[in-house]
Each structure stands twice: as C-alpha cells, then as structure tokens.
Design a protein around this motif. Structure first.
Motif: not given
Length: 510
Positions: A54-55, A57-58, A466-467, A481-485
């Motif tokens: 997730w990082d 994606f962020g 990883n979610l 965790n989930n929102d950037p993805t």
C-alpha cells in the motif's frame, strides 16, 4: 610422484602434481560459484512474484495529485526530511508510470545492486588485483550470509518503499566509499573529479534516506578521516573530510525539514507542547535493545563464520590494501560497537519501542560489511606458514558448517517460498488487480475482495494478506492501508469480504 588421469590431458598422458592442482582448483572454483549461485537463486527468482504494497501505491498517488516536484515539496513539508527517500520512491516507483509489472524488477535492482556494489568494493579495496572470479564469489558469500543473519528480509529487498529507504542506503554507502578510494588512486584530474563527484552524490543521497543512514555514514567517514590524519595522509584526510562536510550539509537539510516536526508532534504543533527529552531513559532503552541485538545467536554465528570463510582471501590480499588501511582488531571492533550503539541510542531518543526489523536489518548489514573491513585491516603484514595452514583448515570446517546450516535453515525456507507459495501468491494477486481494474473501467466505485488463501508465508518475499479487514469502513487503519490501493486504480474503496486466515508464520519474520 603421484599422478592422476584427467579429461583435460591429451589421450594417454598423465598430469603432474602441479598441473593436477591447477585442474583441481579450476573445478573447485566452478563448484563454489555454482553453490553460491544456487544459494542466491530463490531470492532473485522470488522477484518475479513481487507485487506492490500500500505504501507503494501511496507514493505514486502523491505524484499523481501534486506532480513530481510538488510531491517532493509535500513530503518535505508534511511527512519528513528524507528527501532522498522521497525522490527514489517517486521517480523510481513503477506505479508512478502506471507500470504494475515493474515490481518484478525492483527486487532485482536491490539484490543485484547490492551484489554489484560489493563486487566493485572488493575489487577497489584490493586495488583491482583480486581476481574477478574471487571478488564475485566473496560478494555472493557476503550477500548470502547477510541474508542468513538479517532480522527481516522482505522490507529490505521486496517492499519497494522500504527497500529504497534502507537497502539503497547500503548500496550508496558502498558507492561513496568506492568513489572516494578511486578518486585517491586516480592519475588524472578528470578521472579524480569524476569519481569524487560520484562519491559526493552518493553521500548526499544517502543522508537523505533515513536518519540511521545519516548517522552510520557520518560515523564511517569520521573514522576514515581520523585514521588518515593520524597516519599522516593529509590528502586522504581532506578527501574524507570533504565527503563528511557534504554529509553534514545534506543531513542538516533533512533534519531541519518542517515535516519532521509534523510527523513527530502532529500538525499545528508548538515547541512548548512536546515532552522533555529523557536522556537517561533513552540510554536504558538503547542498552537493552542493543544488548539483545548483539546477543542474537544467528548473527554472532554469521560473523564468526564470515571471519573463517574469508580468512585465506584476507591473508592472501593483505599486501594489496590501500595505503594506511590498517587498524588493530580491538580498535576496529570498538568502531563497530560505537556505530551500532549510536544507532540504537538515536532510535531510543525518538521512540521508546525497539527499532523495527527494517532498521535493525540496516544496522546489521552495516556491521557485517564493516566487520569484513575490520578483519582485513587487522591482518598482520607478516604471517607464518603455520598460521596460514591453520586459517585454511578453519575455512574448510566453516564451509562445511555453513553449507549445513544454510541447507536446513534459510535455503530450505527460501526454496519452499519460491516453489510452493510463489505460484499461488502470483495468481491471486494478478486476479485481484485484474478485478479492481475491471471495476474501475465499469464505473463501479467499490470492490469487495476475497482474502488470500492457500498460502503459508515463509516471510522471505511473501508476508501474507496486504489489505486490512474491518466491517466498519470508517476505521482509520483501513483508510490508510486500503485507500491508496483503491485510489490508484480509480476506485473509491477496496475492502475484504471476510477476515484473512491467520498466517502460518514460518521462517524469519518482521
């Protein structure tokens, strides 16, 4: 005189003992290279089952929202002063360019870059006299033993955002020292300036990665400066001093960043609101954590095995050391202990918890590589034949022990991860990403995914789900965790349909 048949000899001829030794040495060299290659194979092969976290994606989303240069400014002002980390995590992030498949190559860059930097460093320390095959074998051995004693492998090589912040620091530190040595050995001004420029760029990037990288590189350069000055090598002292100045300037830019205060105290902080510094408490915490770190049996064993395995090579190449590369063993051990101790003390000053696995892995790598230099610097110029034979016997015993310990430990874990878990992991990740992309194309803002199943992570390159699962979508952890993805795919939210199965944690973990 003893003889033996050889396929290298012409039909009907026998090899003399010296020729037999040469043939035996050739086969030994090939066998050693093959074994080292097989030892590293699963770690490189696991790269092709690597996927973003997730990082990752962020950081890509930050570029999408603010632009490349704007992302550097936002990071510096609101997240922290790690400008080197922000630069590498955005410019070098495959997701910045919409390239999901690029994550199959990022571990190859980390692993291969480390191996190459070690090889070049060994060649330079021996003034290019160490044979390429020997330098390659020693570099592979160093990397394999580093993995064997590493507190956690995944974030150092497979998790892109942490690998750029930590493993890149090791590579750049090696390049900085390599550039400094090559500049001192250069015979023309243009070559000298080129290598010295590379060293300065590496230093400036390194100190902008993490505070621990700043501290350990600064300590290494200071030791090199002091040793050169005390040995009367004013030109070398000036070179290391110049790099130390670059480290100090870059470190000041990183430490004084507004984002550091935001990260530590929150937005809208004031200098009067934070708690006073508890130095004695920090020393106590650092001592406890550092003692635990130093007493880990696996790491102590790796350091001892490394000394025995590299002993003959260090003895053989002792006359090729750079000028002034001499330090008594006790003093060298003191340098290692002080560097590690300062790292743990710094962390204790800013956090009462023990350093995370990635930080301890970075310190471990620095100590392992520095330990190699300390051993080489301590080898006496004159060595008796009896001591040479003893060193050779120790190497043979250590090689057998190392092979056995790796085969039943790290290698078994890594090969199992690659052959058993990686195919399932790759299939489920690809299906998950395809479903999110399809939902975005269809205009569906929310996706509910089934948790991963059928995987027992060995915690080499696969850590598990990883979610984040939570039936309440307002939960802050799920958002982070989930929102950037979800946002990278153009969705409003992504969540799990059910809680993930508890991972069957086997092998080294975070």
């Amino acid at each position: 005189m003893a003889h033996f048949n050889s396929t290298d000899a012409a039909p009907g001829r026998l090899l003399t003992r010296p020729a037999a030794r040469r043939v035996g040495w050739r086969y030994f060299r090939w066998t050693t290279s093959a074994l080292l290659g097989l030892g590293l194979l699963p770690f490189f092969a696991l790269a092709f089952s690597n996927f973003p976290f997730w990082d990752d994606f962020g950081m890509a989303m930050m570029v999408r929202e603010h632009g490349l240069w704007g992302a550097q400014q936002v990071f510096y002002n609101t997240w922290g002063g790690r400008y080197g980390t922000a630069f590498l995590q955005t410019v070098g992030n495959p997701l910045t360019y919409g390239w999901l498949g690029g994550f199959r190559f990022t571990p190859l860059v980390s692993l291969g870059g480390t191996l190459l930097a070690l090889y070049l460093g060994l060649r330079e320390l021996s003034q290019q006299r160490l044979a390429p095959v020997q330098a390659g074998q020693a570099a592979a051995l160093l990397l394999l033993l580093a993995l064997a004693g590493m507190p956690t492998i995944y974030p150092m090589f497979y998790w892109f955002t942490t690998a750029t912040g930590y493993e890149s620091g090791i590579i750049l530190m090696l390049l900085a020292m390599l550039g400094g040595l090559r500049a001192l050995r250069a015979t023309t001004t243009a070559v000298r300036l080129g290598w010295y420029g590379l060293a300065h760029i590496s230093v400036i990037l390194t100190v902008g990665l993490t505070e621990i990288a700043l501290l350990l590189l600064g300590w290494t350069l200071l030791v090199a400066l002091v040793c050169s000055w005390r040995g009367g090598r004013r030109r070398a002292a000036a070179a290391w001093g110049g790099l130390l100045i670059s480290a100090a300037v870059g470190g000041a830019v990183a430490v004084l960043a507004p984002g550091n205060l935001v990260r530590m105290y929150g937005a809208g902080h004031t200098t009067q609101t934070h708690a006073p510094l508890n130095v004695l408490g920090a020393v106590r915490y650092a001592t406890d954590y550092y003692t635990t770190f130093l007493s880990k049996p696996s790491q102590v064993l790796v350091l001892l095995l490394l000394a025995a395995l590299l002993g003959p090579v260090l003895v053989h190449t002792r006359r090729w050391r750079p000028a002034g590369f001499r330090l008594p063993l006790a003093a060298g051990i003191g340098v290692l202990l002080v560097g590690g101790g300062l790292s743990f003390l710094f962390f204790a000053l800013v956090n009462k918890n023990p350093p995370p696995g990635r930080t301890q892995s970075f310190i471990w790598l620095w100590m392992l590589l520095s330990w190699t230099g300390v051993l080489w610097a301590a080898v006496p110029t004159q060595i008796s034949g009896g001591l040479r034979r003893a060193v050779g016997q120790m190497q043979r015993v250590a090689a057998v022990l190392t092979f056995f310990l790796l085969a039943v430990g790290l290698e078994r874990t890594a090969w199992t991860e690659w052959l058993r878990n990686a195919p399932t992991w790759r299939t489920q990740n690809e299906a998950r990403f395809a479903r999110m992309a399809a939902a975005a194309r269809a205009g569906r803002p929310t996706v509910v995914l089934a948790p991963f199943g059928g995987i027992s992570p060995r915690r080499i390159a696969i850590m598990g789900e990883n979610l984040f699962y939570n039936p309440h979508p307002t939960n802050s952890v799920q958002r982070s965790n989930n929102d950037p993805t979800a946002h990278w795919f153009g969705l409003d939210s992504v969540r799990l349909a059910a809680p993930p199965a508890p991972p069957n944690a086997m092998g080294p973990g975070l």
